[in-house]
Structures are given as C-alpha cells and as structure tokens.
Design an enzyme around this catalytic site. Structure first.
Site, PDB file in Angstrom:
ATOM      1  N   ASP A   1       0.862  -1.178   0.000  1.00  0.00           N
ATOM      2  CA  ASP A   1       0.000   0.000   0.000  1.00  0.00           C
ATOM      3  C   ASP A   1       0.902   1.232   0.000  1.00  0.00           C
ATOM      4  OD1 ASP A   1      -2.409   1.533   0.255  1.00  0.00           O
ATOM      5  OD2 ASP A   1      -2.019   1.763   2.384  1.00  0.00           O
ATOM      6  N   SER A   2       0.295   2.390  -0.205  1.00  0.00           N
ATOM      7  CA  SER A   2       1.069   3.626  -0.179  1.00  0.00           C
ATOM      8  C   SER A   2       1.536   3.989   1.229  1.00  0.00           C
ATOM      9  CB  SER A   2       0.241   4.780  -0.754  1.00  0.00           C
ATOM     10  OG  SER A   2      -0.929   4.965   0.013  1.00  0.00           O
TER      11      SER A   2
ATOM     12  N   CYS B   1      -4.277  -1.302  -2.010  1.00  0.00           N
ATOM     13  CA  CYS B   1      -4.398   0.139  -2.188  1.00  0.00           C
ATOM     14  C   CYS B   1      -5.329   0.354  -3.367  1.00  0.00           C
ATOM     15  CB  CYS B   1      -3.025   0.746  -2.461  1.00  0.00           C
ATOM     16  SG  CYS B   1      -3.045   2.488  -2.937  1.00  0.00           S
TER      17      CYS B   1
ATOM     18  N   GLU C   1      -4.739   9.671   9.095  1.00  0.00           N
ATOM     19  CA  GLU C   1      -3.327   9.438   9.420  1.00  0.00           C
ATOM     20  C   GLU C   1      -2.821  10.397  10.485  1.00  0.00           C
ATOM     21  OE1 GLU C   1      -0.884   9.174   5.936  1.00  0.00           O
ATOM     22  OE2 GLU C   1      -1.548   7.108   5.589  1.00  0.00           O
TER      23      GLU C   1
ATOM     24  N   CYS D   1     -11.231   3.075  -0.064  1.00  0.00           N
ATOM     25  CA  CYS D   1      -9.860   3.331   0.377  1.00  0.00           C
ATOM     26  C   CYS D   1      -9.641   2.511   1.635  1.00  0.00           C
ATOM     27  CB  CYS D   1      -9.651   4.817   0.662  1.00  0.00           C
ATOM     28  SG  CYS D   1      -8.026   5.207   1.359  1.00  0.00           S
TER      29      CYS D   1
ATOM     30  N   HIS E   1      -7.971   3.063   4.174  1.00  0.00           N
ATOM     31  CA  HIS E   1      -7.971   3.838   5.415  1.00  0.00           C
ATOM     32  C   HIS E   1      -9.376   3.923   6.021  1.00  0.00           C
ATOM     33  CE1 HIS E   1      -4.087   5.269   3.981  1.00  0.00           C
ATOM     34  NE2 HIS E   1      -3.896   5.956   5.098  1.00  0.00           N
TER      35      HIS E   1
END
Length: 267
Positions: A10-11, A73, A154, A186, A188
């Site tokens: 993932d990023s 991702c 984040e 996403c 996240h």
C-alpha cells in the site's frame, strides 16, 4: 511454493486493515507487508507515477519469494493492476482490492444505486463504475472523491469534532443521495466506518473491503493449491520511510503495534 509468503503493499498504513483481515482469515500464511510511506499518498499522484512505485515494490516482494502479491491500495489497484499482472506473469499470483468488492456489489445490489467514496485517483479512474456496469447488474454508481479523509485519519483527527464536520460535508453531497450501500473505496476508511454508519443512521450498508478481499485471497489460494498448512516465519512489515509517529500509528490499522523495518524503495 505453499510455504512462501504473501506480499501485500500500500502507499502507507491503510493497507494494514487488509493485512489484519488476511492474518485473521489465514493464520497459517506468512505476510510481508510493504508500505510506501516515503511517497504517500498515492491518491493525488499520476497513474504513471503510481505504476513506477508499484513495479519497484513488486520487485522487492518477488525478491522476498512471495507467491501472491495483493495490491492493498485502491489507487494502485486502479492505476497499476493490469501492468503489474503483465509484469509478473507466472512469477506470482496477483489480486487487487477492487475486483472482489465489485463482485460482491454486483451479486447483492442488482438494480439499485450504490455510492463510492475514495481518493481522487480511484474515483477519477472510473474503475468501479466501469467494472460494475460491465457485469450488467443494472446498478448505478454515485462516486465522490474525498481527499481530506486520508490525511485526517493518518493525523489522528478521525476521533474528534473536526472529522465529524468533514465526514458530514462529504456524505451530504448530492452524488450520494438515495444510495442503498456505500463502498469505502480506500483501505484507510474502515477506521471511520462507525461514523459513516452513524451519519446514515444505519439505514444503508457500508461496505468494508478488507474482509471481502481476505475471503477472495483465501479462495485464490485454494483454487491454485497454494495454501500453507503452517506458518514457518514471522510476518514482516517494511516501509520506505519511518517516523516514531508512523510506527505508533500502526496499531490503529493492524489492531496491535507492529515492528517496522525501513527498506528504501530506491537506494
């Protein structure tokens, strides 16, 4: 081959939600996770840039002997999946986080309207809409780019009043009117799933890709006869850059704090 690890990338940290679901569903499998924290976020980068990063990460995971590479991702899945699949050939199986969710949606929401929130890259690629329409399920998609959500999560702001205002502003957009389900596009976003459900008063289904993708990976391993009957090595967590706050935040995504190893993408 069966004892070789599963690579997940993932990023940054978001893919740890998928890695956590995989570790629960497949406890006998060793995972090697790569978070490209030096180049996050991917969501506002060009497809060509994401492809370059993704290929380099795949090279690292191949060097680690991974039998499957899971692109955890959405932005990389949208921009680089076809390229990665062609690049890897028979060296490793490839799975992304979009196809399993599209299959799930097509099988469960025929003829209805489904919402999608994600990064600019994911939404702008139209990959969800194109794949859902290709299945001739009669589903309409209301898609909305929500670029503030990743940095908000984040930075740890997803638990306070700032996040409430941002989430409400996004979810009240007309693009998401009259939806029956919402795809969290996403990795996240599972961390704000409860807030999303609360906004919609639990009247719609909020689709978290992590468990769906873990099940798809389990099926892939079974189909290819690649299941491991015993994990022989510890899971590894690599990142292209590391900070104390980044390391501490891993517990948000993986459930417990994980030890990170720095591995530069380019020396």
């Amino acid at each position: 081959m069966n004892k070789q690890p599963i690579g997940i990338f993932d990023s940054g940290m978001g893919g740890l939600t998928v890695a956590h679901a995989v570790s629960k569903a497949l406890p006998n499998e060793q995972l090697i996770y790569f978070g490209d924290s030096a180049h996050l976020p991917y969501g506002d980068k060009s497809a060509a840039t994401i492809q370059a990063y993704s290929i380099k990460i795949c090279d690292i995971l191949l060097e680690k002997g991974c039998k499957v590479i899971l692109i955890a991702c959405n932005s990389a899945s949208a921009a680089a999946y076809d390229l990665i699949k062609a690049y890897l050939g028979s060296k490793a199986q490839v799975l992304n986080v979009i196809d399993p969710v599209v299959d799930y949606v097509a099988n469960n929401y025929s003829g209805q309207k489904v919402g999608l929130i994600g990064t600019k890259q994911t939404v702008g690629s139209n990959v969800y809409e194109n794949q859902i329409h290709a299945r001739n399920s009669g589903i309409s998609v209301g898609a909305l780019a929500t670029p503030l959500l990743v940095p908000m999560i984040e930075e740890g702001f997803h638990k306070n009043e700032i996040s409430e205002a941002i989430i409400q502003e996004y979810l009240s957009n007309p693009a998401l009117a009259e939806i029956k389900a919402l795809i969290l596009g996403c990795t996240h976003y599972p961390l704000i799933k409860d807030k999303v459900e609360a906004y919609f008063k639990n009247q719609i289904d909020v689709i978290d890709s992590s468990e769906i993708v873990a099940n798809a990976l389990s099926n892939l391993l079974a189909e290819q006869n690649l299941q491991s009957d015993k994990r022989v090595n510890k899971n590894e967590f690599l990142v292209s850059d590391i900070t104390p706050s980044f390391e501490a935040a891993t517990s948000l995504f993986f459930g417990v704090k994980v030890p990170l190893q720095k591995h530069k993408l380019w020396e």
